[in-house]
Design an enzyme around this catalytic site. Structure first.
Site, PDB file in Angstrom:
ATOM      1  N   CYS A  23     -37.204 -79.667  72.671  1.00 38.43           N
ATOM      2  CA  CYS A  23     -36.619 -81.059  72.695  1.00 38.43           C
ATOM      3  C   CYS A  23     -37.189 -82.155  71.679  1.00 38.43           C
ATOM      4  O   CYS A  23     -36.235 -83.208  71.653  1.00 38.43           O
ATOM      5  CB  CYS A  23     -36.844 -81.639  74.306  1.00 38.43           C
ATOM      6  SG  CYS A  23     -38.806 -81.563  74.535  1.00 38.43           S
ATOM      7  N   HIS A  60     -41.797 -83.149  77.790  1.00 41.19           N
ATOM      8  CA  HIS A  60     -40.243 -83.439  77.471  1.00 41.19           C
ATOM      9  C   HIS A  60     -40.047 -84.624  76.820  1.00 41.19           C
ATOM     10  O   HIS A  60     -40.913 -85.491  76.787  1.00 41.19           O
ATOM     11  CB  HIS A  60     -39.161 -83.540  78.888  1.00 41.19           C
ATOM     12  CG  HIS A  60     -37.972 -83.539  78.716  1.00 41.19           C
ATOM     13  ND1 HIS A  60     -37.305 -82.424  77.943  1.00 41.19           N
ATOM     14  CD2 HIS A  60     -36.837 -84.516  78.949  1.00 41.19           C
ATOM     15  CE1 HIS A  60     -35.927 -82.571  77.823  1.00 41.19           C
ATOM     16  NE2 HIS A  60     -35.855 -83.948  78.620  1.00 41.19           N
ATOM     17  N   ASP A  72     -30.450 -87.687  77.197  1.00 41.45           N
ATOM     18  CA  ASP A  72     -31.219 -86.336  77.497  1.00 41.45           C
ATOM     19  C   ASP A  72     -30.351 -85.205  77.430  1.00 41.45           C
ATOM     20  O   ASP A  72     -29.552 -85.113  78.300  1.00 41.45           O
ATOM     21  CB  ASP A  72     -31.828 -86.685  78.957  1.00 41.45           C
ATOM     22  CG  ASP A  72     -32.922 -85.618  79.150  1.00 41.45           C
ATOM     23  OD1 ASP A  72     -32.878 -84.368  78.564  1.00 41.45           O
ATOM     24  OD2 ASP A  72     -33.399 -85.500  80.316  1.00 41.45           O
TER      25      ASP A  72
END
Length: 217
Positions: free
Chosen positions: A23, A75, A93
């Site tokens: 990520c 994250h 996201d």
């Protein structure tokens, strides 16, 4: 609308590079593309990279599970400051099941605020870093994705590893290290200045996240 060129109804996460479990790199290239395509300002000054984790390296996030909850070690998302005062701040996201992008208030309500009480060690901490600084300073040689034998735990992106402007080859651990003890006590002028000028930005808790973006000019 986020900008005249793209709004939440016309965007698609498939337009952006995405490698599962990477990520931080996904957001790095996302910020670059948003700037290059005119979706964000050309210098990325309206973009912010937000690392989400805690001391236990277990952060709750929305998922496809029946209960909608999953624990990840960390994250990373991108938050775009609203272009005008009457426009919402947007969360980009690539791993969320929410609309892409989503208004920050919606994202916080649906993804961050739990419907159950979390133990203190699982309370999320947020590191907010200005994207232009992140793009210059972040580096990852993906060592965190190799097992003791040197084999990949998850397949890496096809792109080259990210090297910082100063030649640093890996500093992901610096962004991931978070402690509730280092969270700012309140959102003051020096807090906002640190977000815009410091390599590692600032640490805030979930109740302060929206406040930060409401005060950044």
């Amino acid at each position: 609308m986020a900008t005249e060129k793209l709004d939440a109804s016309s965007s698609s996460s498939s337009r952006f590079d995405h490698t599962p479990y990477y990520c931080e790199e996904n957001v790095y290239f996302l910020c670059k593309k948003l700037s290059e395509e005119g979706i964000a300002k050309s210098d990325g000054s309206d973009l912010f990279v937000v690392f989400i984790s805690n001391e236990k390296k277990q952060a709750r996030k929305a998922s496809h599970r029946a209960d909608g909850v999953i624990l990840w070690d960390y994250h990373v998302i991108c938050v775009q400051k609203g272009k005008e005062s009457n426009l919402p701040h947007l969360v980009w996201d690539l791993d969320s099941t929410l609309p892409f992008p989503s208004p920050l208030a919606t994202y916080v309500a649906e993804t961050i605020r739990p419907s159950f009480q979390l133990f203190s060690e699982f309370q999320r901490v947020f590191r907010i870093v200005h994207a232009p600084i992140f793009l210059r300073c972040f580096a990852s040689d993906r060592r965190h994705m190799k097992d003791p034998a040197g084999e990949w735990v998850f397949p890496p992106p096809s792109s080259e590893v990210i090297v910082a402007e100063d030649g640093t080859v890996h500093n992901l651990n610096e962004y991931m290290e978070m402690s509730s003890l280092d969270v700012v006590k309140s959102i003051e002028a020096d807090t906002l200045d640190a977000v815009l000028t410091q390599k590692l930005g600032v640490l805030v808790n979930e109740s302060q996240l929206e406040e930060v973006f409401s005060q950044i000019s």
